[in-house]
Design a protein around this motif. Structure first.
Motif, PDB file in Angstrom:
ATOM      1  N   ILE A 161       0.863  -1.197   0.000  1.00  0.00           N
ATOM      2  CA  ILE A 161       0.000   0.000   0.000  1.00  0.00           C
ATOM      3  C   ILE A 161       0.897   1.244   0.000  1.00  0.00           C
ATOM      4  N   LYS A 162       0.668   2.120  -0.948  1.00  0.00           N
ATOM      5  CA  LYS A 162       1.494   3.332  -1.066  1.00  0.00           C
ATOM      6  C   LYS A 162       0.603   4.579  -1.011  1.00  0.00           C
ATOM      7  N   LYS A 189       5.219   7.041  -9.806  1.00  0.00           N
ATOM      8  CA  LYS A 189       6.327   6.544  -8.990  1.00  0.00           C
ATOM      9  C   LYS A 189       5.946   5.203  -8.343  1.00  0.00           C
ATOM     10  N   ALA A 190       4.720   5.116  -7.847  1.00  0.00           N
ATOM     11  CA  ALA A 190       4.279   3.885  -7.173  1.00  0.00           C
ATOM     12  C   ALA A 190       4.115   2.733  -8.162  1.00  0.00           C
ATOM     13  N   LEU A 191       3.681   3.043  -9.377  1.00  0.00           N
ATOM     14  CA  LEU A 191       3.383   1.982 -10.351  1.00  0.00           C
ATOM     15  C   LEU A 191       4.645   1.329 -10.922  1.00  0.00           C
ATOM     16  N   GLU A 192       5.759   2.036 -10.906  1.00  0.00           N
ATOM     17  CA  GLU A 192       7.024   1.520 -11.450  1.00  0.00           C
ATOM     18  C   GLU A 192       6.831   0.895 -12.832  1.00  0.00           C
ATOM     19  N   ILE A 238      -0.609  -2.182  -4.570  1.00  0.00           N
ATOM     20  CA  ILE A 238       0.129  -2.873  -5.640  1.00  0.00           C
ATOM     21  C   ILE A 238       0.113  -4.364  -5.329  1.00  0.00           C
ATOM     22  N   ASP A 239      -0.510  -5.135  -6.202  1.00  0.00           N
ATOM     23  CA  ASP A 239      -0.637  -6.575  -5.979  1.00  0.00           C
ATOM     24  C   ASP A 239      -0.665  -7.204  -7.377  1.00  0.00           C
ATOM     25  N   ASP A 240      -1.199  -8.447  -7.509  1.00  0.00           N
ATOM     26  CA  ASP A 240      -1.329  -9.001  -8.865  1.00  0.00           C
ATOM     27  C   ASP A 240      -2.140  -8.030  -9.719  1.00  0.00           C
ATOM     28  N   LYS A 241      -3.193  -7.532  -9.108  1.00  0.00           N
ATOM     29  CA  LYS A 241      -3.956  -6.428  -9.713  1.00  0.00           C
ATOM     30  C   LYS A 241      -3.624  -5.164  -8.937  1.00  0.00           C
TER      31      LYS A 241
END
Ligand code: FEO
Length: 408
Positions: A28-29, A86-89, A62-65
């Motif tokens: 979690i971001k 930034k969080a999605l990379e 951020i997980d599998d989905k």
């Protein structure tokens, strides 16, 4: 030595602020921003002064989905997208969850659809109706409608949805993540004040609660009952800091506020004065209260913002009203304040009355009549009547009133 002092100072400063880390826990971001420019005051919750700004919180899991929890005020869209990228990379989000359609949490839904055309919007059916009105677009092929108890599996994180009407609009659907035991609470458990400002959660959350949610006590209470079946380790609100330690403290305050139960014994004094004689009487009263060890707060009704008076009125168990007469009525500001607390279901309190008039001092009767239909109000028996200015008789009455307050 100087370096060590700087490090210690930095640690102390950081501990005193409420800054939310970018990485919260287990995928979690934090995507939110602090608003110090009073867009909040100007554009959204007009009545509530926010001298310390406010934060608009948004999160991504951020997980599998990948699911984004709540959007952003459109004024801060660019910063939010920067945080998101930034969080999605380099990955793309699968879902945008909209828990509440007020634009501070949803102002840029169309914008994110343009950026990520494959994203699905997850929300309640009432929200989708509102979305159509806000954006003149029906989101038909983009929508996933959720209901109470539905679950959404992201991989490790499994989300459950909790219907929470009137927190703070009717369409609200809040979210529990069973993997991290996190409640995403949107306006619930929120506070005023940006996260880079040092303040006291209870005070700014009380103001937020009574400013936005206070009249909906029954709805809040029903929501709190629903929460009982969840183990909650973290609350991630829509405004204000992350709540992790002592979750029971926050929940028990919400229980008191939603049932209009005083938090503590103490006095809020609301007074109107014209030439200063009523203020002298209040100074006299507070000196006595101080000597008796009674906690109090004071509001000159012509200077204090009504939202601060309301929040204090629900904090303490005793309300003291002191009004001058203007023509044949109490002061207009006092009448307005009393109408407002009545509309907020004011109840479960003791009320003491002080009146001042040069030729028609009957404010006590008027103020008492205005509160007569409020539930569980007891009026203190020691009334104070001031004929223009304090004299021996009214000073004795103030003494007696202070003693009665202190008895509790
Ligand atoms: Fe934070 Fe009701 O919006």
């Amino acid at each position: 030595m100087k370096l060590i002092s700087i490090i210690i100072y930095s640690i102390i400063i950081n501990q005193s602020l409420n800054i939310i880390p970018f990485n919260i826990n287990d995928g979690i971001k934090y995507l939110g921003v602090d608003d110090h420019y009073e867009h909040y005051q100007a554009a959204i919750e007009g009545p509530n002064p926010v001298p310390n700004g406010v934060s608009y919180n948004s999160y991504v899991i951020i997980d599998d989905k990948i699911l984004i929890v709540d959007g952003m005020h459109e004024f801060y869209q660019n910063q939010w997208i920067k945080n998101l990228e930034k969080a999605l990379e380099g990955r793309k989000p699968d879902y945008l969850l909209i828990q509440h359609m007020e634009p501070d949490h949803s102002g840029n839904i169309k914008y994110i659809l343009n950026l990520y055309p494959d994203i699905k919007i997850v929300s309640s059916s009432i929200s989708f109706n509102m979305m159509k009105n806000f954006f003149d677009y029906d989101f038909e092929d983009k929508k996933i409608i959720i209901n109470e108890g539905d679950e959404l599996n992201l991989g490790k994180h499994i989300l459950y949805f909790i219907k929470a009407p009137m927190i703070h609009w009717p369409e609200v659907m809040l979210t529990y993540d069973s993997y991290t035991k996190t409640l995403f609470s949107c306006d619930a458990f929120s506070k005023f004040g940006a996260n880079d400002v040092d303040d006291v959660w209870d005070d700014e959350a009380r103001r937020f609660y009574f400013g936005l949610l206070g009249i909906y006590g029954n709805f809040i209470n029903a929501f709190l009952q629903k929460l009982e079946k969840y183990e909650i380790r973290t609350i991630l609100p829509g405004h204000g800091q992350i709540l992790t330690n002592n979750i029971n403290h926050y929940i028990s305050l919400y229980q008191k506020w939603s049932k209009y139960i005083p938090e503590e014994n103490g006095v809020v004094i609301i007074y109107s004065t014209i030439y200063g004689h009523t203020k002298i009487a209040i100074d006299n009263l507070t000196e006595k209260l101080k000597s008796l060890g009674v906690k109090y707060s004071i509001h000159d009704i012509s200077k204090s913002h009504w939202t601060r008076m309301i929040a204090d009125s629900f904090k303490y168990n005793t309300l003291i009203l002191a009004s001058v007469m203007i023509d044949d009525d109490i002061s207009p500001a006092m009448r307005e304040y009393l109408e407002i607390i009545k509309s907020f279901n004011f109840q479960n309190r003791r009320v003491g009355l002080i009146e001042n008039g040069s030729w028609n001092p009957y404010a006590n009767r008027i103020m008492k009549d205005m509160l007569n239909n409020c539930k569980n109000i007891s009026f203190l028996k020691n009334l104070v009547r001031i004929d223009a200015s304090l004299d021996e008789k009214s000073i004795t009455q103030i003494n007696n009133l202070a003693m009665e307050i202190a008895e509790n």
